[in-house]
Design an enzyme around this catalytic site. Structure first.
Site, mmCIF file in Angstrom:
data_model
loop_
_atom_site.group_PDB
_atom_site.id
_atom_site.type_symbol
_atom_site.label_atom_id
_atom_site.label_comp_id
_atom_site.label_asym_id
_atom_site.label_seq_id
_atom_site.Cartn_x
_atom_site.Cartn_y
_atom_site.Cartn_z
ATOM 1 N N LYS A 81 0.847 -1.216 0.000
ATOM 2 C CA LYS A 81 0.000 0.000 0.000
ATOM 3 C C LYS A 81 0.872 1.253 0.000
ATOM 4 O O LYS A 81 0.649 2.175 -0.772
ATOM 5 C CB LYS A 81 -0.873 0.013 1.245
ATOM 6 C CG LYS A 81 -1.605 1.330 1.496
ATOM 7 C CD LYS A 81 -2.524 1.283 2.694
ATOM 8 C CE LYS A 81 -1.811 1.485 3.992
ATOM 9 N NZ LYS A 81 -1.533 2.891 4.348
ATOM 10 N N ASN A 82 1.902 1.258 0.845
ATOM 11 C CA ASN A 82 2.686 2.478 1.038
ATOM 12 C C ASN A 82 3.739 2.690 -0.032
ATOM 13 O O ASN A 82 4.452 3.691 -0.001
ATOM 14 C CB ASN A 82 3.304 2.495 2.434
ATOM 15 C CG ASN A 82 2.218 2.686 3.494
ATOM 16 O OD1 ASN A 82 1.071 3.005 3.166
ATOM 17 N ND2 ASN A 82 2.561 2.459 4.740
ATOM 18 N N ARG B 237 -4.708 10.691 4.533
ATOM 19 C CA ARG B 237 -3.613 11.655 4.654
ATOM 20 C C ARG B 237 -2.643 11.569 3.496
ATOM 21 O O ARG B 237 -2.027 12.553 3.118
ATOM 22 C CB ARG B 237 -2.803 11.345 5.908
ATOM 23 C CG ARG B 237 -3.344 11.677 7.195
ATOM 24 C CD ARG B 237 -2.313 11.288 8.230
ATOM 25 N NE ARG B 237 -0.940 11.587 7.832
ATOM 26 C CZ ARG B 237 -0.426 12.800 7.779
ATOM 27 N NH1 ARG B 237 -1.196 13.823 8.024
ATOM 28 N NH2 ARG B 237 0.829 12.978 7.417
ATOM 29 N N CYS C 116 -5.435 12.519 12.646
ATOM 30 C CA CYS C 116 -6.090 11.213 12.498
ATOM 31 C C CYS C 116 -5.930 10.511 13.839
ATOM 32 O O CYS C 116 -5.342 11.044 14.772
ATOM 33 C CB CYS C 116 -5.458 10.418 11.367
ATOM 34 S SG CYS C 116 -3.778 9.987 11.750
ATOM 35 N N ARG D 77 0.097 14.527 13.080
ATOM 36 C CA ARG D 77 0.703 14.230 11.782
ATOM 37 C C ARG D 77 0.700 15.442 10.850
ATOM 38 O O ARG D 77 0.055 15.459 9.832
ATOM 39 C CB ARG D 77 -0.003 13.025 11.163
ATOM 40 C CG ARG D 77 0.126 11.807 12.060
ATOM 41 C CD ARG D 77 -0.616 10.615 11.531
ATOM 42 N NE ARG D 77 0.066 10.101 10.349
ATOM 43 C CZ ARG D 77 -0.458 9.132 9.596
ATOM 44 N NH1 ARG D 77 -1.636 8.648 9.888
ATOM 45 N NH2 ARG D 77 0.199 8.685 8.549
ATOM 46 N N ASP E 160 4.401 19.921 7.961
ATOM 47 C CA ASP E 160 5.292 21.088 7.887
ATOM 48 C C ASP E 160 6.564 20.807 7.093
ATOM 49 O O ASP E 160 7.061 21.698 6.378
ATOM 50 C CB ASP E 160 5.632 21.572 9.298
ATOM 51 C CG ASP E 160 6.311 20.485 10.122
ATOM 52 O OD1 ASP E 160 5.652 19.461 10.382
ATOM 53 O OD2 ASP E 160 7.493 20.628 10.441
ATOM 54 N N ASP F 67 4.452 0.557 12.010
ATOM 55 C CA ASP F 67 3.241 -0.067 11.456
ATOM 56 C C ASP F 67 3.083 -1.512 11.885
ATOM 57 O O ASP F 67 2.066 -2.135 11.590
ATOM 58 C CB ASP F 67 3.249 0.000 9.929
ATOM 59 C CG ASP F 67 3.052 1.414 9.443
ATOM 60 O OD1 ASP F 67 3.266 1.668 8.249
ATOM 61 O OD2 ASP F 67 2.712 2.281 10.269
ATOM 62 N N ILE G 207 7.466 7.042 17.047
ATOM 63 C CA ILE G 207 7.169 7.777 15.811
ATOM 64 C C ILE G 207 5.910 8.621 15.953
ATOM 65 O O ILE G 207 5.898 9.799 15.594
ATOM 66 C CB ILE G 207 7.002 6.785 14.621
ATOM 67 C CG1 ILE G 207 8.230 5.893 14.482
ATOM 68 C CG2 ILE G 207 6.694 7.554 13.343
ATOM 69 C CD1 ILE G 207 9.491 6.608 14.034
ATOM 70 N N ARG H 90 -8.749 -0.597 4.392
ATOM 71 C CA ARG H 90 -7.898 0.421 3.763
ATOM 72 C C ARG H 90 -6.561 -0.185 3.376
ATOM 73 O O ARG H 90 -5.948 0.218 2.410
ATOM 74 C CB ARG H 90 -7.635 1.573 4.737
ATOM 75 C CG ARG H 90 -8.861 2.334 5.140
ATOM 76 C CD ARG H 90 -8.491 3.519 5.981
ATOM 77 N NE ARG H 90 -7.442 4.321 5.337
ATOM 78 C CZ ARG H 90 -7.074 5.510 5.783
ATOM 79 N NH1 ARG H 90 -7.644 6.020 6.845
ATOM 80 N NH2 ARG H 90 -6.137 6.179 5.170
HETATM 81 C C1 EPZ Z 1 4.050 6.935 6.388
HETATM 82 O O1 EPZ Z 1 3.222 7.944 6.928
HETATM 83 C C2 EPZ Z 1 3.165 5.712 6.232
HETATM 84 N N1 EPZ Z 1 2.082 6.012 5.284
HETATM 85 C C3 EPZ Z 1 2.595 5.319 7.597
HETATM 86 O O2 EPZ Z 1 1.843 4.133 7.416
HETATM 87 C C4 EPZ Z 1 3.760 5.035 8.536
HETATM 88 O O3 EPZ Z 1 3.253 4.727 9.822
HETATM 89 C C5 EPZ Z 1 4.680 6.255 8.624
HETATM 90 O O4 EPZ Z 1 5.122 6.628 7.297
HETATM 91 C C6 EPZ Z 1 5.913 5.997 9.472
HETATM 92 O O5 EPZ Z 1 6.626 4.911 8.933
HETATM 93 C C7 EPZ Z 1 2.374 6.040 3.961
HETATM 94 O O6 EPZ Z 1 3.497 5.808 3.542
HETATM 95 C C8 EPZ Z 1 1.239 6.350 3.056
HETATM 96 P P1 EPZ Z 1 5.861 10.317 8.567
HETATM 97 P P2 EPZ Z 1 3.745 9.467 6.977
HETATM 98 O O7 EPZ Z 1 5.748 11.563 7.778
HETATM 99 O O8 EPZ Z 1 4.695 9.707 5.874
HETATM 100 C C9 EPZ Z 1 5.911 13.612 11.951
HETATM 101 C C10 EPZ Z 1 0.001 2.711 7.666
HETATM 102 O O9 EPZ Z 1 -0.456 2.148 8.656
HETATM 103 N N2 EPZ Z 1 5.901 14.577 10.836
HETATM 104 O O10 EPZ Z 1 7.035 9.412 8.344
HETATM 105 O O11 EPZ Z 1 2.543 10.322 7.109
HETATM 106 C C11 EPZ Z 1 4.625 12.818 12.025
HETATM 107 O O12 EPZ Z 1 3.673 13.526 12.786
HETATM 108 C C12 EPZ Z 1 0.443 4.163 7.727
HETATM 109 O O13 EPZ Z 1 0.178 2.159 6.544
HETATM 110 C C13 EPZ Z 1 5.992 15.939 11.110
HETATM 111 O O14 EPZ Z 1 6.076 16.349 12.264
HETATM 112 O O15 EPZ Z 1 4.549 9.461 8.342
HETATM 113 C C14 EPZ Z 1 5.069 11.538 12.698
HETATM 114 O O16 EPZ Z 1 5.077 11.735 14.100
HETATM 115 C C15 EPZ Z 1 0.119 4.762 9.086
HETATM 116 N N3 EPZ Z 1 5.990 16.825 10.081
HETATM 117 C C16 EPZ Z 1 6.506 11.350 12.214
HETATM 118 O O17 EPZ Z 1 6.920 12.634 11.709
HETATM 119 C C17 EPZ Z 1 5.913 16.417 8.767
HETATM 120 O O18 EPZ Z 1 5.936 17.279 7.859
HETATM 121 C C18 EPZ Z 1 6.654 10.352 11.076
HETATM 122 O O19 EPZ Z 1 5.688 10.686 10.114
HETATM 123 C C19 EPZ Z 1 5.819 15.030 8.503
HETATM 124 C C20 EPZ Z 1 5.828 14.133 9.551
#
Ligand code: EPZ
Length: 436
Positions: free
Chosen positions: A42-43, A112, A136, A141, A144, A324, A346, A416
């Site tokens: 998916k990702n 998202r 969510c 999440r 920025d 995950d 995370i 999903r």
């Molecule tokens: C990706 O989400 C995955 N989704 C998530 O999988 C996964 O849990 C996550 O990466 C971490 O591995 C997809 O790839 C579609 P992040 P993403 O940006 O990219 C903070 C699932 O179950 N952050 O790596 O949205 C954020 O709040 C899903 O398949 C900021 O602060 O996650 C989080 O605490 C759930 N500012 C941390 O970083 C930003 O601009 C990691 O988020 C971006 C992120």
């Protein structure tokens, strides 16, 4: 890679998205046994579908998972003008004419990952309006880092009425250091940089296998990318990308979920799919928990016939233990011999499954971002509620080992990210059925 030809002639039966209020009913007990095909990731599929926006030529994908999130992304892209034709797990996308670079709140609030259209739209159309994703269940999440990186590449970005309004004459390459590791942030900027003027260097980039799969697809489209899979990715912008064919990598989190279910039930399951090293951290943890895992070239066999040993784990960006898989491993810890400690680093609120596991008899205390899980001899079936995608998977695993019947509500979360999970588990001997 043989060219992926699609005959657009025959109409296709579309797997209908499941209704919102479906439930899963599981009778606990059977040891899972047999082999299960791992679906496309998916990702990896979600960013790769967005990569179609970067060229006017068709992007032909194979091994696309049939998931609600993929359907949502296809709807979003279609609204912008992307033509798409599906043939089972093959999908051809053509963004020859993009007439509406908008990602509306109605769609973004349900997924998202819609934010992944921002970089490609800016690179191809020089403008985009993308709704800010709401928070969510697992945390605020923010996005920025996506915005900061695109601004560093020369985009003018305003936040207007809940939307990111972005425009640029042309993106220019730059050196950008992420404040924190973000998977989709890395993917968004990497896609934007493929058509920017000059070179972009992304430092502190995400190293996830899905980032590498996206980079492979972009390179097949004519992008010039080096370093994907490391924390430093170098992209040399080109004037245009062309069409390509790409097969989506197997889903390491689906595979890990089935592996945890095999370990929890004391089963013997073979996961069919070329996982490479994508699941190493999970494999190590399952071995620590008492499972026997044989990693082959095209398949991974997971079995457990001794006791489940307590373990400790701490989620981290790849190659660390994937967040995950945190909830799924907590279901295993719930019935282990001894006390496990599971720390989530995370997301700030990815413990929603704890209260549901408690309803099944688990003994878990949460202290800050750590869960102290005291293994119990057995769980007892109950009605529980899914709160997010991976929490749902955790409850399925718990239901498979609980005594009696477990009913899981709101399994639209599950649909999903898992393709036909009740069919795949049923084929392994689970007593599980979907109730409309
Ligand atoms: C990706 O989400 C995955 N989704 C998530 O999988 C996964 O849990 C996550 O990466 C971490 O591995 C997809 O790839 C579609 P992040 P993403 O940006 O990219 C903070 C699932 O179950 N952050 O790596 O949205 C954020 O709040 C899903 O398949 C900021 O602060 O996650 C989080 O605490 C759930 N500012 C941390 O970083 C930003 O601009 C990691 O988020 C971006 C992120």
């Amino acid at each position: 890679m043989d060219a992926i030809e699609l005959d657009f002639a025959a109409p296709r039966a579309r797997a209908e998205p499941q209704a919102a209020m479906d439930k899963l009913v599981i009778a606990g007990g059977p040891r899972l046994a047999g082999s299960v095909p791992v679906s496309g990731a998916k990702n990896a599929a979600l960013p790769i579908l967005c990569a179609s926006l970067l060229t006017a030529e068709p992007l032909r994908l194979a091994n696309v998972p049939q998931l609600n999130d993929v359907r949502t992304m296809r709807t979003l892209l279609a609204q912008m003008g992307v033509a798409h034709e599906e043939d089972g797990r093959r999908l051809a996308l053509s963004a020859a004419h993009l007439d509406w670079p908008l990602a509306p709140y109605e769609l973004v609030k349900t997924m998202r990952a819609s934010i992944l259209v921002l970089g490609p739209l800016l690179a191809r159309c020089r403008e985009a309006r993308v709704s800010l994703p709401g928070g969510c269940a697992i945390g605020l999440r923010p996005v920025d880092q996506h915005v900061k990186g695109l601004a560093a590449m020369g985009a003018e970005i305003d936040l207007e009425h809940g939307y990111i309004a972005a425009r640029t004459r042309r993106l220019t390459g730059t050196r950008f250091v992420f404040d924190l590791v973000t998977v989709t942030g890395t993917e968004n900027l990497m896609m934007a940089a493929t058509l920017a003027e000059g070179q972009t260097v992304l430092e502190n980039a995400a190293r996830e296998p899905e980032v590498v799969d996206l980079a492979r697809c972009l390179v097949a489209m004519g992008a010039r990318i080096a370093g994907a899979g490391t924390d430093r990715i170098v992209i040399d912008g080109v004037d245009a990308l062309h069409g390509a064919a790409h097969a989506i990598m197997p889903d390491r989190i689906e595979a890990g979920t089935f592996a945890a279910a095999a370990a929890a039930t004391g089963g013997d399951v073979t996961l069919e799919g070329r996982l490479g090293g994508a699941l190493d951290a999970v494999v190590e943890k399952l071995r620590e928990a008492g499972a026997t895992v044989d990693v082959g070239d095209g398949a991974t066999r997971v079995r457990r016939d001794g006791p489940i040993a307590a373990f400790s784990l701490r989620t981290a960006p790849f190659p660390g233990f994937p967040t995950d898989m945190q909830a799924q491993m907590m279901a295993l810890a719930a019935v282990a011999d001894g006390t496990s400690v599971i720390t989530e680093t995370i997301f700030e609120n990815r413990m929603m499954h704890v209260q549901e596991l408690r309803r099944l008899g688990a003994d878990i205390e949460v202290e800050g971002n750590a869960a102290i899980v005291r293994g119990v001899p057995r769980l007892a079936g109950a009605t529980v509620m899914a709160t997010d995608l991976r929490a749902s998977a955790c409850l399925v695993i718990a239901g498979l080992v609980a005594e009696g019947e477990t009913t899981i509500d709101r399994i639209y979360h599950l649909d999903r990210g898992y393709e036909r999970i009740e069919e795949k588990l049923g084929a392994l001997g689970a007593r599980i059925r979907r109730v409309k």
